[in-house]
Design a protein around this motif. Structure first.
Motif, PDB file in Angstrom:
ATOM      1  N   GLU A 102       0.578  -1.371   0.263  1.00  0.00           N
ATOM      2  CA  GLU A 102      -0.377   0.055  -0.010  1.00  0.00           C
ATOM      3  C   GLU A 102       0.689   1.202   0.475  1.00  0.00           C
ATOM      4  O   GLU A 102       0.669   1.920  -0.257  1.00  0.00           O
ATOM      5  CB  GLU A 102      -0.482  -0.408   1.577  1.00  0.00           C
ATOM      6  N   THR A 103       1.929   0.957   0.563  1.00  0.00           N
ATOM      7  CA  THR A 103       3.058   2.102   0.323  1.00  0.00           C
ATOM      8  C   THR A 103       3.170   2.965  -1.295  1.00  0.00           C
ATOM      9  O   THR A 103       4.289   4.233  -1.086  1.00  0.00           O
ATOM     10  CB  THR A 103       4.148   1.725   1.754  1.00  0.00           C
ATOM     11  N   SER A 104       3.255   1.991  -2.080  1.00  0.00           N
ATOM     12  CA  SER A 104       3.956   2.119  -3.745  1.00  0.00           C
ATOM     13  C   SER A 104       3.005   3.713  -3.777  1.00  0.00           C
ATOM     14  O   SER A 104       2.128   4.109  -3.790  1.00  0.00           O
ATOM     15  CB  SER A 104       3.417   1.424  -4.503  1.00  0.00           C
ATOM     16  N   TYR A 105       4.000   4.909  -4.234  1.00  0.00           N
ATOM     17  CA  TYR A 105       3.338   6.175  -5.265  1.00  0.00           C
ATOM     18  C   TYR A 105       2.529   5.187  -6.430  1.00  0.00           C
ATOM     19  O   TYR A 105       1.578   5.680  -6.671  1.00  0.00           O
ATOM     20  CB  TYR A 105       4.677   6.710  -5.126  1.00  0.00           C
ATOM     21  N   PHE A 106       2.748   4.164  -6.447  1.00  0.00           N
ATOM     22  CA  PHE A 106       1.959   3.763  -8.214  1.00  0.00           C
ATOM     23  C   PHE A 106       0.830   3.128  -7.782  1.00  0.00           C
ATOM     24  O   PHE A 106       0.498   2.488  -8.663  1.00  0.00           O
ATOM     25  CB  PHE A 106       2.758   3.402  -8.805  1.00  0.00           C
ATOM     26  N   GLY A 107       0.255   2.876  -6.121  1.00  0.00           N
ATOM     27  CA  GLY A 107      -1.085   2.354  -5.720  1.00  0.00           C
ATOM     28  C   GLY A 107      -1.186   0.951  -5.519  1.00  0.00           C
ATOM     29  O   GLY A 107       0.094   0.201  -5.661  1.00  0.00           O
ATOM     30  N   ALA A 108      -2.321   0.526  -5.284  1.00  0.00           N
ATOM     31  CA  ALA A 108      -1.858  -0.493  -4.031  1.00  0.00           C
ATOM     32  C   ALA A 108      -1.850  -1.906  -4.831  1.00  0.00           C
ATOM     33  O   ALA A 108      -2.898  -1.019  -6.374  1.00  0.00           O
ATOM     34  CB  ALA A 108      -3.371  -0.490  -3.206  1.00  0.00           C
ATOM     35  N   VAL A 109      -1.384  -2.425  -5.258  1.00  0.00           N
ATOM     36  CA  VAL A 109      -1.614  -3.711  -5.399  1.00  0.00           C
ATOM     37  C   VAL A 109      -2.826  -4.231  -5.044  1.00  0.00           C
ATOM     38  O   VAL A 109      -2.983  -5.016  -4.343  1.00  0.00           O
ATOM     39  CB  VAL A 109      -0.354  -4.504  -5.673  1.00  0.00           C
TER      40      VAL A 109
END
Lengths: 508, 120
Positions: free
Chosen positions: A142-149
């Motif tokens: 969830e901490t991805s800048y490109f959105g949660a997986v």
């Protein structure tokens, strides 16, 4: 016949199909690219794909396969032509390499990581760069800048992290296999939560060159795939000495398929002693996971293994120790992101210090900033001995626990994570609850031991459960065989998430 | 025979782990937060600092469990194999790739990386 689709082939079967020209690398790559186009908008497993670059590699692989072992082209390997996914932490020349961060949103890597170079030489096809927690800091993606997986087993739950994109790409058949990295559990926990297999080798076995650094004394790359046999094939390509990584270990090359390929008469794991650490089955473990692990151990006894009770008394300290050592190393490693030579620079600033402070404040996400601050504090004047040195001393006690345990057993087994996948958003406001996801995996990184996770059943919520196997230093070939024999006797690893195949068992 | 049942009995229903309560919880004050942020070269708003203060206090209370361990005479461990740093030969290994590398820089002029003036 769904099993006719190459999506269900093992890496060896794929390699054989490629070498006998039943399928070309270009066809296989197209198949995966079409699947990525169809499923990635929902799952968000890949941050970057580049069909042109992937297909160029596939055409080159087909040329190599056509002129098998001629002098004009490099000798083929058993990964030649096979499309794999690369975690976006590995620099891959001419590929955007973001590490899941706004800081590197526009960073085009100018060189190849050692791991990427090894796959390129083997002739594997890079399908794209997979999503991950920002700078590998997180256990949910969830901490991805490109959105949660999204977890393909249920889109409301997390895939785990930090190698969540790779785990999902493998589980949803959006690649034949993938790479991950594991600093505190980042290969094993997402593998468990997505129902796939993954191994973190002994620290020093895979070069860290070109792998964006988080905590250098703990970071280790490893493969993620659908079976132990596939992992062994991948690890054969990834492992090896590299002088550009000062902690890379100089050892004779290994064939990680060695034990898997040796014939086994009667009970294949006869004589294997499995250690069960009492600390891994205490408070905090969910019933579902405890029962699945117990059932797996019974299966191992049928395969000839015996069980011994062991204790890892200091393992309970692994989380506090990890949250000193990892942030300390991270705060030092991430000081390079200053908005000068590469990466994000703030649009407006008054002077040099202001430019540093604003670029870093805007370029890094909340979890990364939190860890940089923890690390800065524990390394600051007056606290170094109380925190960092004390953590490194307890780290030795944790490693000694394993040393003692391996006098009584050959491998250690337990859960990979305390429960099955949790809901997206459930733990994102509570850093400590998130950190406890890695309670069974972190001690292995601190000791530098190899650890793996393989599918071992499902919880009441129909979400996958992982069995963790921890081996002694450099025992990867044995561990992979231990996992392989279980996968020969059970079919958990062949289960697929719902709704990822059409009725023809293949394309969208 | 292994008493799996014992393990299972010990396992709690929830997947949450309770933390040992620390006798004297340490707390990070706002001044500490601003000081850390400055050392880390992170601009921080008051709102962010307040959130950080609460979270860092929780995390440091977790870390504080280490202080109860007697580590007299234990050597700190920084590498699993206690391997020492390898030295490489002093030879030219990289070619000049300035142009390529500078395509990645936020601001470049005449082959130089541009930063705001640091000296008046």
């Amino acid at each position: 016949m769904p099993n006719q689709s190459p999506l269900h082939f093992s890496l060896r079967q794929l390699s054989s199909a490629l070498q006998t020209k039943k399928i070309s690398s270009v066809e296989l790559t197209q198949l995966y690219l079409e699947r990525i186009a169809a499923y990635n908008p929902t799952l968000n497993a890949y941050i970057t794909t580049n069909a042109e670059m992937s297909l160029a590699q596939a055409r080159h692989a087909d040329a190599r396969l056509a002129k098998n072992n001629s002098h004009a082209l490099p000798v083929i390997s058993n990964l030649t032509g096979i499309p794999i996914a690369q975690k976006d932490i590995f620099c891959a020349k001419e590929w955007r390499t973001t590490c899941g961060s706004k800081m590197l949103e526009n960073f085009i890597a100018p060189y190849d990581a050692h791991v990427i170079q090894q796959f390129n030489e083997a002739g594997a096809v890079n399908l794209g760069k997979t999503n991950m927690d920002e700078f590998a800091m997180g256990s949910s993606n969830e901490t991805s800048y490109f959105g949660a997986v999204k977890n393909p087993w249920n889109h409301n739950v997390v895939p785990g992290g930090s190698s969540g994109g790779s785990a999902v790409a493998v589980a949803a058949r959006l690649c034949a296999a993938a790479t991950g990295t594991d600093t505190g559990g980042s290969i094993r926990q997402p593998a468990a939560l997505c129902g796939i297999s993954g191994i973190k080798p002994t620290y020093g076995v895979v070069s860290r060159y070109g792998m964006i650094a988080f905590a250098s004394s703990l970071d280790q790359a490893g493969p993620m795939a659908r079976s132990a046999e596939d992992l062994a094939l991948m690890l054969n390509t990834m492992a090896g000495f590299d002088e550009r990584d000062s902690t890379s270990l100089q050892r004779p090359p290994e064939n990680y398929l060695r034990d898997i390929d040796s014939p086994a008469a009667g009970k294949p794991l006869s004589g294997l002693r499995i250690g069960l650490p009492q600390e891994f089955f205490a408070e905090g473990l969910s019933d579902d996971v405890a029962q699945a692990v117990a059932a797996a151990v019974v299966e191992y006894q049928k395969l000839g293994a015996t069980v011994v009770n062991i204790s890892l008394p200091n393992s309970k300290l692994s989380i506090p120790v990890y949250y000193v050592i990892a942030p300390a190393e991270a705060s030092s490693n991430l000081s390079r992101f200053d908005g000068v030579r590469y990466g994000y620079r703030a649009k407006e600033y008054s002077d040099l210090t202001d430019m540093y402070q604003k670029s870093r404040a805007q370029g890094f996400g909340a979890e990364v900033k939190r860890r940089i601050m923890i690390g800065t504090y524990v390394l600051s004047h007056g606290y170094y001995d109380a925190y960092y040195v004390q953590a490194q001393k307890i780290r030795r006690l944790i490693a000694q626990d394993f040393d003692n345990a391996f006098k009584q057993c050959d491998v250690i087994m337990g859960p990979s994570a305390p429960g099955t996948a949790f809901n997206i958003g459930e733990k994102s406001d509570d850093p400590v609850a998130m950190y406890l996801q890695d309670i069974y995996t972190i001690a292995v990184n601190l000791a530098g031991l190899p650890g793996m996770s393989i599918p071992a059943g499902f919880g009441k919520n129909k979400l996958p459960i992982g069995l963790q196997i921890i081996g002694n230093y450099f025992s990867e070939a044995q561990m992979l065989n231990v996992a392989h024999r279980y996968q020969q006797a059970t079919d958990w690893h062949t289960r697929m998430p719902p709704n990822i195949l059409n009725d023809r068992g293949a394309l969208t | 025979m292994i008493p799996y049942s014992t393990y299972l009995k010990k396992a709690s229903v929830t997947a949450s782990v309770t933390l040992k309560k620390v006798a004297n919880p340490m707390s990070i004050n706002m001044n500490d937060v601003y000081k850390i942020a400055r050392l880390a070269r992170l601009a921080i708003t008051e709102q962010e600092a307040q959130a950080a203060q609460a979270q860092l206090t929780t995390i440091f209370n977790l870390i504080e469990q280490m202080q109860a361990v007697d580590t007299t005479g234990i050597q700190p461990m920084s590498h699993a194999q206690d391997a020492t740093q390898r030295l490489r030969e002093d030879r030219v290994s990289e070619i000049d790739q300035r142009e390529l590398f500078q395509t990645l820089a936020p601001q470049v002029e005449r082959n130089l990386y541009l930063v705001p003036p640091a000296i008046e």
